[in-house]
Design a protein around this motif. Structure first.
Motif, PDB file in Angstrom:
ATOM      1  N   GLY A   7     -12.100   8.830  -6.630  1.00 46.98           N
ATOM      2  CA  GLY A   7     -12.336   7.460  -6.161  1.00 46.98           C
ATOM      3  C   GLY A   7     -12.309   7.373  -4.651  1.00 46.98           C
ATOM      4  O   GLY A   7     -13.131   6.687  -4.030  1.00 46.98           O
ATOM      5  N   LEU A   8     -11.369   8.093  -4.036  1.00 43.27           N
ATOM      6  CA  LEU A   8     -11.287   8.143  -2.577  1.00 43.27           C
ATOM      7  C   LEU A   8     -12.568   8.737  -1.993  1.00 43.27           C
ATOM      8  O   LEU A   8     -13.145   8.196  -1.048  1.00 43.27           O
ATOM      9  N   TRP A   9     -13.025   9.824  -2.577  1.00 41.82           N
ATOM     10  CA  TRP A   9     -14.255  10.472  -2.118  1.00 41.82           C
ATOM     11  C   TRP A   9     -15.449   9.539  -2.289  1.00 41.82           C
ATOM     12  O   TRP A   9     -16.273   9.399  -1.390  1.00 41.82           O
ATOM     13  N   HIS A  10     -15.553   8.904  -3.435  1.00 41.88           N
ATOM     14  CA  HIS A  10     -16.673   7.990  -3.678  1.00 41.88           C
ATOM     15  C   HIS A  10     -16.645   6.806  -2.713  1.00 41.88           C
ATOM     16  O   HIS A  10     -17.688   6.305  -2.307  1.00 41.88           O
ATOM     17  N   GLY A  11     -15.461   6.348  -2.362  1.00 37.58           N
ATOM     18  CA  GLY A  11     -15.349   5.271  -1.380  1.00 37.58           C
ATOM     19  C   GLY A  11     -15.811   5.701  -0.005  1.00 37.58           C
ATOM     20  O   GLY A  11     -16.479   4.950   0.706  1.00 37.58           O
ATOM     21  N   LEU A  12     -15.453   6.922   0.378  1.00 41.54           N
ATOM     22  CA  LEU A  12     -15.865   7.438   1.681  1.00 41.54           C
ATOM     23  C   LEU A  12     -17.383   7.578   1.795  1.00 41.54           C
ATOM     24  O   LEU A  12     -17.957   7.301   2.842  1.00 41.54           O
ATOM     25  N   ILE A  13     -18.017   8.012   0.729  1.00 37.23           N
ATOM     26  CA  ILE A  13     -19.464   8.228   0.779  1.00 37.23           C
ATOM     27  C   ILE A  13     -20.270   7.045   0.245  1.00 37.23           C
ATOM     28  O   ILE A  13     -21.487   7.132   0.143  1.00 37.23           O
ATOM     29  N   SER A  14     -19.607   5.925  -0.049  1.00 36.02           N
ATOM     30  CA  SER A  14     -20.305   4.787  -0.653  1.00 36.02           C
ATOM     31  C   SER A  14     -21.458   4.229   0.176  1.00 36.02           C
ATOM     32  O   SER A  14     -22.494   3.860  -0.407  1.00 36.02           O
ATOM     33  N   ASN A  40      -9.943   2.850  -8.853  1.00 38.67           N
ATOM     34  CA  ASN A  40     -10.264   1.668  -8.054  1.00 38.67           C
ATOM     35  C   ASN A  40      -9.503   1.668  -6.734  1.00 38.67           C
ATOM     36  O   ASN A  40     -10.068   1.364  -5.680  1.00 38.67           O
ATOM     37  N   PHE A  41      -8.222   2.016  -6.777  1.00 41.56           N
ATOM     38  CA  PHE A  41      -7.405   2.064  -5.574  1.00 41.56           C
ATOM     39  C   PHE A  41      -7.950   3.101  -4.591  1.00 41.56           C
ATOM     40  O   PHE A  41      -8.089   2.833  -3.393  1.00 41.56           O
ATOM     41  N   GLY A  42      -8.271   4.275  -5.086  1.00 47.16           N
ATOM     42  CA  GLY A  42      -8.840   5.326  -4.236  1.00 47.16           C
ATOM     43  C   GLY A  42     -10.171   4.919  -3.644  1.00 47.16           C
ATOM     44  O   GLY A  42     -10.461   5.182  -2.478  1.00 47.16           O
ATOM     45  N   PHE A  43     -10.996   4.253  -4.441  1.00 45.78           N
ATOM     46  CA  PHE A  43     -12.308   3.812  -3.973  1.00 45.78           C
ATOM     47  C   PHE A  43     -12.162   2.807  -2.827  1.00 45.78           C
ATOM     48  O   PHE A  43     -12.827   2.910  -1.800  1.00 45.78           O
ATOM     49  N   VAL A  44     -11.262   1.851  -2.976  1.00 44.11           N
ATOM     50  CA  VAL A  44     -11.048   0.828  -1.941  1.00 44.11           C
ATOM     51  C   VAL A  44     -10.489   1.463  -0.664  1.00 44.11           C
ATOM     52  O   VAL A  44     -10.924   1.136   0.440  1.00 44.11           O
ATOM     53  N   ILE A  45      -9.532   2.379  -0.800  1.00 43.30           N
ATOM     54  CA  ILE A  45      -8.975   3.061   0.362  1.00 43.30           C
ATOM     55  C   ILE A  45     -10.062   3.875   1.062  1.00 43.30           C
ATOM     56  O   ILE A  45     -10.194   3.837   2.292  1.00 43.30           O
ATOM     57  N   GLY A  46     -10.850   4.600   0.301  1.00 40.71           N
ATOM     58  CA  GLY A  46     -11.923   5.413   0.881  1.00 40.71           C
ATOM     59  C   GLY A  46     -12.967   4.576   1.594  1.00 40.71           C
ATOM     60  O   GLY A  46     -13.397   4.904   2.698  1.00 40.71           O
ATOM     61  N   ALA A  47     -13.374   3.480   0.992  1.00 42.80           N
ATOM     62  CA  ALA A  47     -14.350   2.602   1.635  1.00 42.80           C
ATOM     63  C   ALA A  47     -13.755   1.989   2.896  1.00 42.80           C
ATOM     64  O   ALA A  47     -14.438   1.853   3.913  1.00 42.80           O
ATOM     65  N   GLY A  48     -12.488   1.645   2.869  1.00 41.54           N
ATOM     66  CA  GLY A  48     -11.833   1.080   4.050  1.00 41.54           C
ATOM     67  C   GLY A  48     -11.718   2.085   5.176  1.00 41.54           C
ATOM     68  O   GLY A  48     -11.885   1.746   6.340  1.00 41.54           O
ATOM     69  N   LEU A  49     -11.447   3.337   4.853  1.00 39.95           N
ATOM     70  CA  LEU A  49     -11.354   4.374   5.876  1.00 39.95           C
ATOM     71  C   LEU A  49     -12.707   4.616   6.526  1.00 39.95           C
ATOM     72  O   LEU A  49     -12.799   4.840   7.726  1.00 39.95           O
ATOM     73  N   PHE A  50     -13.758   4.565   5.732  1.00 45.55           N
ATOM     74  CA  PHE A  50     -15.101   4.759   6.281  1.00 45.55           C
ATOM     75  C   PHE A  50     -15.469   3.625   7.234  1.00 45.55           C
ATOM     76  O   PHE A  50     -16.109   3.837   8.247  1.00 45.55           O
ATOM     77  N   SER A  52     -13.932   2.049   9.476  1.00 52.66           N
ATOM     78  CA  SER A  52     -12.993   1.990  10.609  1.00 52.66           C
ATOM     79  C   SER A  52     -11.663   1.346  10.266  1.00 52.66           C
ATOM     80  O   SER A  52     -11.068   0.652  11.090  1.00 52.66           O
ATOM     81  N   GLY A  53     -11.212   1.520   9.077  1.00 53.57           N
ATOM     82  CA  GLY A  53      -9.911   0.982   8.696  1.00 53.57           C
ATOM     83  C   GLY A  53      -9.886  -0.518   8.551  1.00 53.57           C
ATOM     84  O   GLY A  53      -8.863  -1.145   8.781  1.00 53.57           O
ATOM     85  N   GLY A  54     -10.981  -1.114   8.168  1.00 51.38           N
ATOM     86  CA  GLY A  54     -11.065  -2.564   8.055  1.00 51.38           C
ATOM     87  C   GLY A  54      -9.993  -3.170   7.172  1.00 51.38           C
ATOM     88  O   GLY A  54      -9.390  -4.176   7.533  1.00 51.38           O
ATOM     89  N   ILE A  55      -9.699  -2.551   6.040  1.00 50.21           N
ATOM     90  CA  ILE A  55      -8.677  -3.104   5.158  1.00 50.21           C
ATOM     91  C   ILE A  55      -7.286  -2.682   5.590  1.00 50.21           C
ATOM     92  O   ILE A  55      -6.298  -3.237   5.150  1.00 50.21           O
ATOM     93  N   LEU A  56      -7.219  -1.675   6.472  1.00 46.02           N
ATOM     94  CA  LEU A  56      -5.934  -1.198   6.933  1.00 46.02           C
ATOM     95  C   LEU A  56      -5.518  -1.844   8.250  1.00 46.02           C
ATOM     96  O   LEU A  56      -4.488  -1.519   8.795  1.00 46.02           O
ATOM     97  N   GLY A  57      -6.326  -2.701   8.768  1.00 46.46           N
ATOM     98  CA  GLY A  57      -5.994  -3.419   9.994  1.00 46.46           C
ATOM     99  C   GLY A  57      -6.456  -2.697  11.239  1.00 46.46           C
ATOM    100  O   GLY A  57      -5.758  -1.846  11.765  1.00 46.46           O
ATOM    101  N   HIS A  58      -7.609  -2.998  11.698  1.00 48.16           N
ATOM    102  CA  HIS A  58      -8.158  -2.398  12.906  1.00 48.16           C
ATOM    103  C   HIS A  58      -7.600  -3.128  14.118  1.00 48.16           C
ATOM    104  O   HIS A  58      -7.718  -4.337  14.235  1.00 48.16           O
ATOM    105  N   LYS A  59      -6.975  -2.388  15.020  1.00 50.87           N
ATOM    106  CA  LYS A  59      -6.380  -2.996  16.199  1.00 50.87           C
ATOM    107  C   LYS A  59      -7.330  -2.893  17.387  1.00 50.87           C
ATOM    108  O   LYS A  59      -7.940  -1.854  17.607  1.00 50.87           O
TER     109      LYS A  59
END
Length: 69
Positions: A7-14, A40-50, A52-59
């Motif tokens: 899921g993480l991989w699929h999120g990164l390459i989505s 689902n959790f891995g997919f969301v994390i992977g997409a967020g990392l791709f 620029s960390g949008g879901i993780l809080g871009h400073k």
């Protein structure tokens, strides 16, 4: 079945997969045969990392910009 890591991989390459899926019917963005919540959790994390960390809080960088005294 696909789990967290896939899921993480699929999120990164989505974004790339999305462009390919527009032109090919055999490519999908989301794995249908997944383990559920962990995928689902891995997919969301992977997409967020791709993205620029949008879901993780871009400073924003603090800096001086165009200030005139």
């Amino acid at each position: 079945t696909a789990g967290f890591w896939l899921g993480l991989w699929h999120g990164l390459i989505s974004p790339i997969t999305f462009v390919i899926s527009v032109f090919s019917k055999s490519v999908g963005i989301y794995e249908v045969h997944n383990s559920g919540t962990w995928y689902n959790f891995g997919f969301v994390i992977g997409a967020g990392l791709f993205l620029s960390g949008g879901i993780l809080g871009h400073k924003k960088k603090k800096g001086r910009c165009c200030r005139m005294d």
